[in-house]
Structure formats: structure tokens, C-alpha cells
Write an enzyme that holds these catalytic residues in place. Structure first.
Site, PDB file in Angstrom:
ATOM      1  CG  ASP A   1       9.028  -6.532 -93.202  1.00 17.12           C
ATOM      2  OD1 ASP A   1       8.689  -7.582 -92.618  1.00 17.12           O
ATOM      3  OD2 ASP A   1       9.374  -5.482 -92.588  1.00 17.12           O
ATOM      4  CB  ILE A   2       7.026  -1.459 -92.831  1.00 20.84           C
ATOM      5  CG1 ILE A   2       6.855   0.033 -92.987  1.00 20.84           C
ATOM      6  CG2 ILE A   2       7.432  -1.832 -91.415  1.00 20.84           C
ATOM      7  CD1 ILE A   2       5.676   0.597 -92.206  1.00 20.84           C
TER       8      ILE A   2
ATOM      9  CG  ASN B   1       9.953 -15.183 -87.137  1.00 20.27           C
ATOM     10  OD1 ASN B   1      10.825 -16.048 -87.213  1.00 20.27           O
ATOM     11  ND2 ASN B   1      10.123 -13.965 -87.610  1.00 20.27           N
TER      12      ASN B   1
ATOM     13  CD  GLU C   1       7.466  -6.494 -84.814  1.00 22.87           C
ATOM     14  OE1 GLU C   1       6.927  -5.483 -85.254  1.00 22.87           O
ATOM     15  OE2 GLU C   1       8.609  -6.869 -85.150  1.00 22.87           O
ATOM     16  CB  VAL C   2       2.579  -8.969 -86.706  1.00 21.76           C
ATOM     17  CG1 VAL C   2       1.128  -8.688 -87.122  1.00 21.76           C
ATOM     18  CG2 VAL C   2       3.418  -7.701 -86.813  1.00 21.76           C
TER      19      VAL C   2
ATOM     20  CG  HIS D   1       3.705 -12.765 -90.629  1.00 20.29           C
ATOM     21  ND1 HIS D   1       3.086 -12.667 -89.396  1.00 20.29           N
ATOM     22  CD2 HIS D   1       5.025 -12.514 -90.405  1.00 20.29           C
ATOM     23  CE1 HIS D   1       3.987 -12.368 -88.485  1.00 20.29           C
ATOM     24  NE2 HIS D   1       5.185 -12.283 -89.065  1.00 20.29           N
TER      25      HIS D   1
ATOM     26  CG  HIS E   1       9.225 -12.907 -92.458  1.00 19.80           C
ATOM     27  ND1 HIS E   1       9.513 -11.581 -92.204  1.00 19.80           N
ATOM     28  CD2 HIS E   1       8.570 -13.356 -91.368  1.00 19.80           C
ATOM     29  CE1 HIS E   1       9.056 -11.258 -90.989  1.00 19.80           C
ATOM     30  NE2 HIS E   1       8.481 -12.333 -90.473  1.00 19.80           N
TER      31      HIS E   1
HETATM   32  P1  5GP Z   1       7.415 -11.185 -87.114  1.00 24.30           P
HETATM   33  O1  5GP Z   1       8.487 -10.861 -86.143  1.00 24.30           O
HETATM   34  O2  5GP Z   1       6.035 -11.094 -86.500  1.00 24.30           O
HETATM   35  O3  5GP Z   1       7.648 -12.472 -87.837  1.00 24.30           O
HETATM   36  O4  5GP Z   1       7.511 -10.088 -88.238  1.00 24.30           O
HETATM   37  C1  5GP Z   1       6.626  -9.024 -88.378  1.00 24.30           C
HETATM   38  C2  5GP Z   1       7.104  -8.198 -89.554  1.00 24.30           C
HETATM   39  O5  5GP Z   1       6.083  -7.253 -89.851  1.00 24.30           O
HETATM   40  C3  5GP Z   1       8.388  -7.415 -89.295  1.00 24.30           C
HETATM   41  O6  5GP Z   1       9.381  -7.820 -90.229  1.00 24.30           O
HETATM   42  C4  5GP Z   1       7.965  -5.953 -89.461  1.00 24.30           C
HETATM   43  O7  5GP Z   1       8.947  -5.175 -90.107  1.00 24.30           O
HETATM   44  C5  5GP Z   1       6.706  -6.076 -90.295  1.00 24.30           C
HETATM   45  N1  5GP Z   1       5.744  -4.988 -90.072  1.00 24.30           N
HETATM   46  C6  5GP Z   1       5.353  -4.497 -88.869  1.00 24.30           C
HETATM   47  N2  5GP Z   1       4.453  -3.504 -89.050  1.00 24.30           N
HETATM   48  C7  5GP Z   1       4.283  -3.370 -90.396  1.00 24.30           C
HETATM   49  C8  5GP Z   1       3.475  -2.510 -91.196  1.00 24.30           C
HETATM   50  O8  5GP Z   1       2.737  -1.650 -90.711  1.00 24.30           O
HETATM   51  N3  5GP Z   1       3.569  -2.675 -92.546  1.00 24.30           N
HETATM   52  C9  5GP Z   1       4.379  -3.615 -93.118  1.00 24.30           C
HETATM   53  N4  5GP Z   1       4.388  -3.686 -94.465  1.00 24.30           N
HETATM   54  N5  5GP Z   1       5.153  -4.443 -92.390  1.00 24.30           N
HETATM   55  C10 5GP Z   1       5.103  -4.322 -91.044  1.00 24.30           C
END
Ligand code: 5GP
Length: 125
Positions: A33-34, A95, A103-104, A108, A110
Site C-alpha cells: 500500500d502506498i 472495504n 476508495e478504489v 482488493h 488489505h
Molecule cells: P480502500 O479504501 O479502497 O479499501 O483502500 C484503497 C487503498 O489503496 C488505500 O489504502 C490507499 O493507500 C491505496 N492506494 C491508493 N492509491 C495507490 C497507489 O497508487 N499505489 C498503491 N500501492 N496503493 C494505493
């Protein structure tokens, strides 16, 4: 809802955006994760275009589903968070949707651990 081909994980899968890859198999990719929220914070994604866990479980093939679960096993082995690898455990999170604070919009998992997680990832914000 249709799949957004321009989401950041789609760009990672196409090689348009770099990632710190830690594991890959035929149908899945795992990378750091970034913005890590724990010592170990890995994202595991299917290579297919699935919006969330519901979409994935309804529409993915058996091979894709098995592949993703094998990726979870391998990531936990590589990062040594699994108790079978001498670790202290981990949190596996998917999520999902607006209420799940996704968010994405590419499914996925985590994998978070490497330290006591407490309520991280679960607490109401
Ligand atoms: P969500 O809230 O969708 O479950 O989590 C999305 C995750 O993607 C977040 O923890 C965020 O830090 C990670 N993320 C967003 N953009 C990038 C990226 O460009 N590269 C990587 N490696 N992780 C990302």
C-alpha cells in the site's frame, strides 16, 4: 455500476503506474500500500475487472477465486504475519462500497499486521 477502467489499480495492472510488487500469480497481484497503516500493509487484487468483493464472488471464475485466496496465503507467508509462519496474526479487510469506505473501485484485500492492530481499519471515523 460499471467498472471504471481508469481507476488507479487498473493503471497499475496495465503497467501505467508503478507498484512495489511482492507477489503475482496468473490471476492475482499483490503490492505494498502506498500509504501504509501498519508495518505490514499489502493490497491483493484480482487481475480481472471486478468492482468489489460482491462483484468478484458473483462473476469471477473458480480459478480466479482460488488464485486470489492462494495469493492471500502466499502474502502471509512472504510477510511472515501468519501464525503458521511464526507471526502473530493479521487483519484481512475488503472495504466494500460507500458504507464500507471503499476508495478504489477495483476489488482488493488489505493484509495488515506486523504489529498489534487494535481497532485500526475498524474504528468509526
Ligand atoms: P480502500 O479504501 O479502497 O479499501 O483502500 C484503497 C487503498 O489503496 C488505500 O489504502 C490507499 O493507500 C491505496 N492506494 C491508493 N492509491 C495507490 C497507489 O497508487 N499505489 C498503491 N500501492 N496503493 C494505493
Amino acid at each position: 455500476m460499471t467498472y471504471d477502467k481508469n481507476n488507479i489499480f487498473a493503471k497499475i495492472l496495465r503497467g501505467e503506474v508503478p507498484c512495489d510488487k511482492i507477489y503475482e500469480n496468473k490471476y492475482s497481484l499483490a503490492f505494498k500500500d502506498i500509504n501504509p497503516q501498519a508495518n505490514v500493509h499489502i493490497l491483493i487484487i484480482p487481475k480481472g475487472q471486478y468492482i468489489d468483493v460482491d462483484d468478484f464472488l458473483k462473476n469471477a471464475s473458480q480459478d480466479e477465486i482460488v488464485s486470489l485466496m492462494q495469493a492471500v496465503t502466499e502474502v502471509c507467508k512472504i510477510t511472515k504475519v501468519a501464525s503458521s509462519e511464526g507471526g502473530n496474526g493479521f487483519r484481512l479487510i475488503a472495504n466494500t462500497g460507500v458504507d464500507g469506505s471503499q476508495e478504489v473501485p477495483h476489488f482488493h484485500f488489505h493484509v495488515m499486521g506486523g504489529e498489534p492492530m487494535g481497532l485500526r481499519g475498524l474504528r468509526r471515523s
